[in-house]
Motif scaffolding. Structure first.
Motif, short mmCIF file in Angstrom:
data_model
loop_
_atom_site.label_atom_id
_atom_site.label_comp_id
_atom_site.label_asym_id
_atom_site.label_seq_id
_atom_site.Cartn_x
_atom_site.Cartn_y
_atom_site.Cartn_z
N MET A 1 4.29 -0.16 1.29
CA MET A 1 5.27 -0.27 0.23
C MET A 1 6.42 -1.14 0.72
O MET A 1 7.05 -0.82 1.71
CB MET A 1 5.79 1.12 -0.13
CG MET A 1 4.78 2.01 -0.83
SD MET A 1 5.46 3.63 -1.19
CE MET A 1 4.59 4.60 0.04
N GLY A 2 6.66 -2.27 0.07
CA GLY A 2 7.74 -3.10 0.56
C GLY A 2 7.85 -4.43 -0.16
O GLY A 2 7.27 -4.65 -1.22
N ASP A 3 8.61 -5.37 0.42
CA ASP A 3 8.77 -6.70 -0.15
C ASP A 3 7.43 -7.42 -0.17
O ASP A 3 6.55 -7.16 0.66
CB ASP A 3 9.77 -7.50 0.70
CG ASP A 3 11.15 -6.88 0.67
OD1 ASP A 3 11.49 -6.28 -0.36
OD2 ASP A 3 11.86 -7.00 1.69
N ILE A 4 7.29 -8.39 -1.07
CA ILE A 4 6.02 -9.09 -1.21
C ILE A 4 5.89 -10.13 -0.10
O ILE A 4 6.71 -11.04 0.00
CB ILE A 4 5.92 -9.77 -2.58
CG1 ILE A 4 6.03 -8.73 -3.69
CG2 ILE A 4 4.62 -10.54 -2.71
CD1 ILE A 4 5.99 -9.32 -5.07
N PRO A 5 4.85 -10.03 0.76
CA PRO A 5 4.61 -11.09 1.72
C PRO A 5 4.34 -12.41 0.99
O PRO A 5 3.83 -12.41 -0.14
CB PRO A 5 3.36 -10.61 2.47
CG PRO A 5 3.33 -9.13 2.24
CD PRO A 5 3.90 -8.93 0.89
N HIS A 125 8.24 -0.78 3.57
CA HIS A 125 9.36 0.13 3.67
C HIS A 125 8.95 1.50 4.18
O HIS A 125 9.74 2.19 4.83
CB HIS A 125 10.04 0.31 2.31
CG HIS A 125 10.69 -0.94 1.79
ND1 HIS A 125 10.35 -1.51 0.59
CD2 HIS A 125 11.62 -1.75 2.35
CE1 HIS A 125 11.08 -2.60 0.41
NE2 HIS A 125 11.85 -2.77 1.47
N VAL A 126 7.74 1.92 3.85
CA VAL A 126 7.26 3.26 4.21
C VAL A 126 5.86 3.12 4.79
O VAL A 126 5.00 2.44 4.22
CB VAL A 126 7.21 4.18 2.97
CG1 VAL A 126 6.71 5.57 3.35
CG2 VAL A 126 8.58 4.27 2.30
N LEU A 127 5.62 3.79 5.92
CA LEU A 127 4.29 3.83 6.53
C LEU A 127 3.82 5.28 6.56
O LEU A 127 4.42 6.13 7.21
CB LEU A 127 4.33 3.28 7.96
CG LEU A 127 3.98 1.81 8.14
CD1 LEU A 127 4.19 1.39 9.59
CD2 LEU A 127 2.54 1.53 7.72
N SER A 128 2.74 5.55 5.85
CA SER A 128 2.15 6.88 5.83
C SER A 128 0.96 6.87 6.78
O SER A 128 -0.03 6.16 6.55
CB SER A 128 1.69 7.22 4.40
OG SER A 128 1.27 8.55 4.31
N GLY A 154 13.60 -0.51 10.54
CA GLY A 154 14.02 0.13 9.31
C GLY A 154 12.91 0.76 8.49
O GLY A 154 13.15 1.24 7.38
N ILE A 155 11.69 0.79 9.03
CA ILE A 155 10.56 1.36 8.30
C ILE A 155 10.52 2.86 8.52
O ILE A 155 10.68 3.35 9.64
CB ILE A 155 9.23 0.71 8.77
CG1 ILE A 155 9.26 -0.79 8.50
CG2 ILE A 155 8.04 1.37 8.09
CD1 ILE A 155 8.10 -1.54 9.13
N GLY A 401 5.36 9.74 -0.31
CA GLY A 401 5.74 9.40 -1.67
C GLY A 401 7.18 9.76 -1.96
O GLY A 401 7.92 8.99 -2.60
N ILE A 402 7.61 10.93 -1.47
CA ILE A 402 9.01 11.34 -1.65
C ILE A 402 9.94 10.38 -0.91
O ILE A 402 11.00 9.98 -1.43
CB ILE A 402 9.20 12.78 -1.17
CG1 ILE A 402 8.36 13.74 -2.00
CG2 ILE A 402 10.68 13.19 -1.22
CD1 ILE A 402 8.24 15.13 -1.42
N VAL A 403 9.55 10.00 0.30
CA VAL A 403 10.35 9.04 1.06
C VAL A 403 10.47 7.72 0.29
O VAL A 403 11.55 7.11 0.25
CB VAL A 403 9.73 8.81 2.46
CG1 VAL A 403 10.40 7.63 3.17
CG2 VAL A 403 9.84 10.07 3.30
N GLY A 404 9.37 7.29 -0.34
CA GLY A 404 9.42 6.06 -1.14
C GLY A 404 10.40 6.16 -2.29
O GLY A 404 11.16 5.22 -2.57
N LEU A 405 10.41 7.31 -2.95
CA LEU A 405 11.36 7.51 -4.05
C LEU A 405 12.80 7.47 -3.55
O LEU A 405 13.68 6.86 -4.17
CB LEU A 405 11.08 8.84 -4.75
CG LEU A 405 9.74 8.95 -5.51
CD1 LEU A 405 9.56 10.37 -6.02
CD2 LEU A 405 9.66 7.95 -6.64
#
Length: 600
Positions: A1-5, A125-128, A154-155, A401-405
């Motif tokens: 989940m993050g910016d578009i490469p 942004h988030v690594l699960s 920052g991930i 998912g909660i972290v993403g929100l």
């Protein structure tokens, strides 16, 4: 989940905004197998793909960020609209685990680290990370090393706690920069009842078939031992261990353990049985998990299993039937700690509480790969679009998912700040208003960390405990890492002349290890709400006096305040004792668990 490469742009770049939503869901997938190849030898082209042929990755990724899908179910069970925890996120998968070939298989550190590097480069942004391994020092732990560099960028890194419970000291992924997640139940269950005589017992099941109307003989597998088998093999229903002349047309009672529960059902089918009842051992006790059985079946608790066996002993012939599983909502008590969920204490760094949190990890429905069967077992030919499975691997993406929100709400918050928000707002009570339970007793922070996730309150935590890269490097210094070892995490960093005490590490929980008499520690909290006055409430661990100074903190907006906590032994204990420290302004309740072990 993050910016578009850059190589992925064009799919939804015209409607991307700071809330990280777009009309078309962007999905990327990459694979990493050089470490695997170095172990097993050159691979053919069928291995050069990120395609999920196991189902685990599809299930976890869709749990974290899957879109809304109507009419999702497994064999009609749990039917409804499915979605991930952060359903508008753009998702990417990084395949690092591989099947056994030439004596090698699994997830190699080389490939895990390559995937972390790729994720950092892709600006996620988030690594699960629903992976784990036997416990190692941080220097020899690929997930710990990779996640450190991700967090430094920052991930937010969330990892599963492991499935080696309920024994103590089994929790994995214990580095303090990782958000470590245990598994508990939710308030949905799939009851299937065993009726016999004038009684019935409630079990759990996800069987894809049901019995035709009627009553059937019920027998214990130990009474159906094949001539060339052992009593133990028959007890746990190993394939080939049952005598078909005794089993044919019967409901067979098998004991849990040794092999997969679904495989026991295949053994009963092979012997001519029509249905199966699995009974727990004393070790598993009250933890029963519904499975996608290949025949009508149900899974009973230990005590109910003993009731059934006692009835068989006192009655020469017992007839009964197993009902078709139902889907029941608002079950109580929930949540309930999964017996398989790995427990603390943290055996690598006892001064840091792990796991951090618990989240739903039992009977989770999510998307699944049709490249494998519903169970992945050799005899199973059923392919499904959705599956219901259990594990801390399933709890991890719930938290992700909660972290993403929260990242969407607070994109400037550090990984530690978001973890703190989730930990300090977690619940330690179930939907009956009572303390969360395990299969045998009341749960402790070694089972659930700070408690069960509560996304709505996490969005407005009031105060946070923050940490940065320097804090983590000083933590490594505090546990005795040499300059050369610390350099493995960051080149050129020099440990401060006055080393941090691990007690003072600004974690959202308090773990005091080997306390002999008295110790005073410090913490810093930041106000992320409106100006307010917070007062402290203390739940003292048994035999420990706890004093917080000051007992009241007055905050302006975004202001930080420091407080000290003194722990004093009033009478020592031979085991860990537990309590809590909660700051509240009447609207926010910022709770941290307290764990203390005294030294004799």
């Amino acid at each position: 989940m993050g910016d578009i490469p850059s190589e992925w742009k064009g799919i939804c770049q015209n409607d991307v905004d700071k809330s990280f939503t777009c009309n078309k869901k962007l999905i990327g997938a990459r694979y990493f197998n050089k470490g695997y190849q170095a172990r097993v030898g050159q691979l053919n082209s069928s291995y050069m793909t990120p395609r999920d042929e196991d189902g685990h990755g599809t299930h976890t990724l869709s749990t974290a960020g899957g879109a809304f899908v109507a009419n999702a179910s497994l064999f009609g069970h749990g039917s409804g609209t499915a979605k991930g925890g952060c359903p508008h996120a753009r998702v990417a998968s990084y395949k690092v685990c591989w099947p056994p070939v030439n004596g090698g298989g699994g997830c190699y550190d080389t490939d895990i680290l390559a995937a972390f590097d790729a994720a950092i480069s892709d600006s996620v942004h988030v690594l699960s990370v629903s992976l784990g391994s036997p416990l190692h020092d941080y220097l020899n732990d690929g997930i710990a090393i990779g996640s450190f560099h991700a967090v430094k960028n920052g991930i937010k890194v969330i990892c599963s706690a492991g499935n080696s419970g309920p024994e103590a000291g089994t929790v994995s992924n214990v580095a303090p920069w990782i958000f470590t997640v245990a598994a508990s139940t939710m308030d949905r269950e799939f009851p299937a009842y065993l009726y016999f005589g004038d009684r019935n017992l409630k079990g759990q099941s996800l069987s894809s078939t049901s019995l035709t109307q009627g009553k059937y003989p019920i027998i214990s597998s130990t009474d159906a031992q094949a001539a060339n088998s052992t009593a133990l093999d028959a007890q746990v229903c190993i394939p080939g261990s049952l005598d078909s002349t005794k089993v044919n047309g019967s409901i067979v009672i098998c004991t849990s353990g040794t092999i997969a529960r679904v495989e026991k059902g295949e053994a009963v089918l092979q012997a001519g049985g029509v249905s199966m009842v699995i009974i727990n051992t004393a070790r598993s006790d009250n933890m029963i998990i519904p499975d996608a059985h290949v025949l009508p079946a149900t899974h009973l608790t230990y005590s109910d299993g003993q009731t059934l066996l006692s009835y068989l002993k006192t009655n020469s012939k017992v007839l009964g039937y197993v009902t078709k599983p139902e889907t029941v909502l608002y079950a109580k008590p929930a949540p309930f700690m999964a017996s398989f969920s790995s427990r603390g204490p943290n055996t690598i760094t006892p001064g840091i509480l792990k796991p951090d949190i618990t989240a739903p990890g039992v009977s989770v429905i999510a998307a699944y790969s049709e490249a494998t069967s519903a169970t992945g077992l050799y005899f199973d030919e059923r392919h499904v679009k959705f599956n219901i499975i259990s594990g801390t691997s399933m709890a991890c993406p719930h938290t992700s998912g909660i972290v993403g929100l929260l990242h969407s709400l607070y994109p400037e918050w550090s990984p530690a700040a978001i973890r703190s928000a989730i930990m300090t707002t977690a619940s330690v009570t179930d939907n009956k208003g009572e303390k969360i339970l395990t299969s045998t007793s009341t749960a402790t922070p070694f089972s659930y960390g700070s408690g069960h996730v509560n996304p709505n309150t996490a969005a407005d935590p009031g105060l946070i405990y923050d940490l940065n890269t320097t804090d983590y490097l000083n933590f490594l210094c505090s546990i005795g890492y040499t300059a050369r070892q610390v350099a493995s995490f960051q080149q050129g960093y020099q440990c401060p002349s006055q080393r941090l005490r691990i007690y003072d590490f600004n974690y959202p929980s308090f773990t005091i290890y080997n306390l002999t008499s008295s110790v005073t520690i410090s913490r810093t909290v930041k106000n992320v709400g409106p100006p307010s006055i917070y007062t402290v409430k203390i739940e003292e661990p048994s035999g420990i006096s706890v004093e917080v100074e000051p007992s009241s903190l007055k905050f302006d907006a975004s202001e930080e305040k420091k407080f000290n906590v003194t722990f004093t032994v009033t009478y020592p204990s031979s085991d860990y004792v537990f309590g809590s420290i909660t700051w509240s302004d009447g609207m926010h309740f910022v709770r941290s668990p307290v764990v203390v072990l005294t030294s004799s």
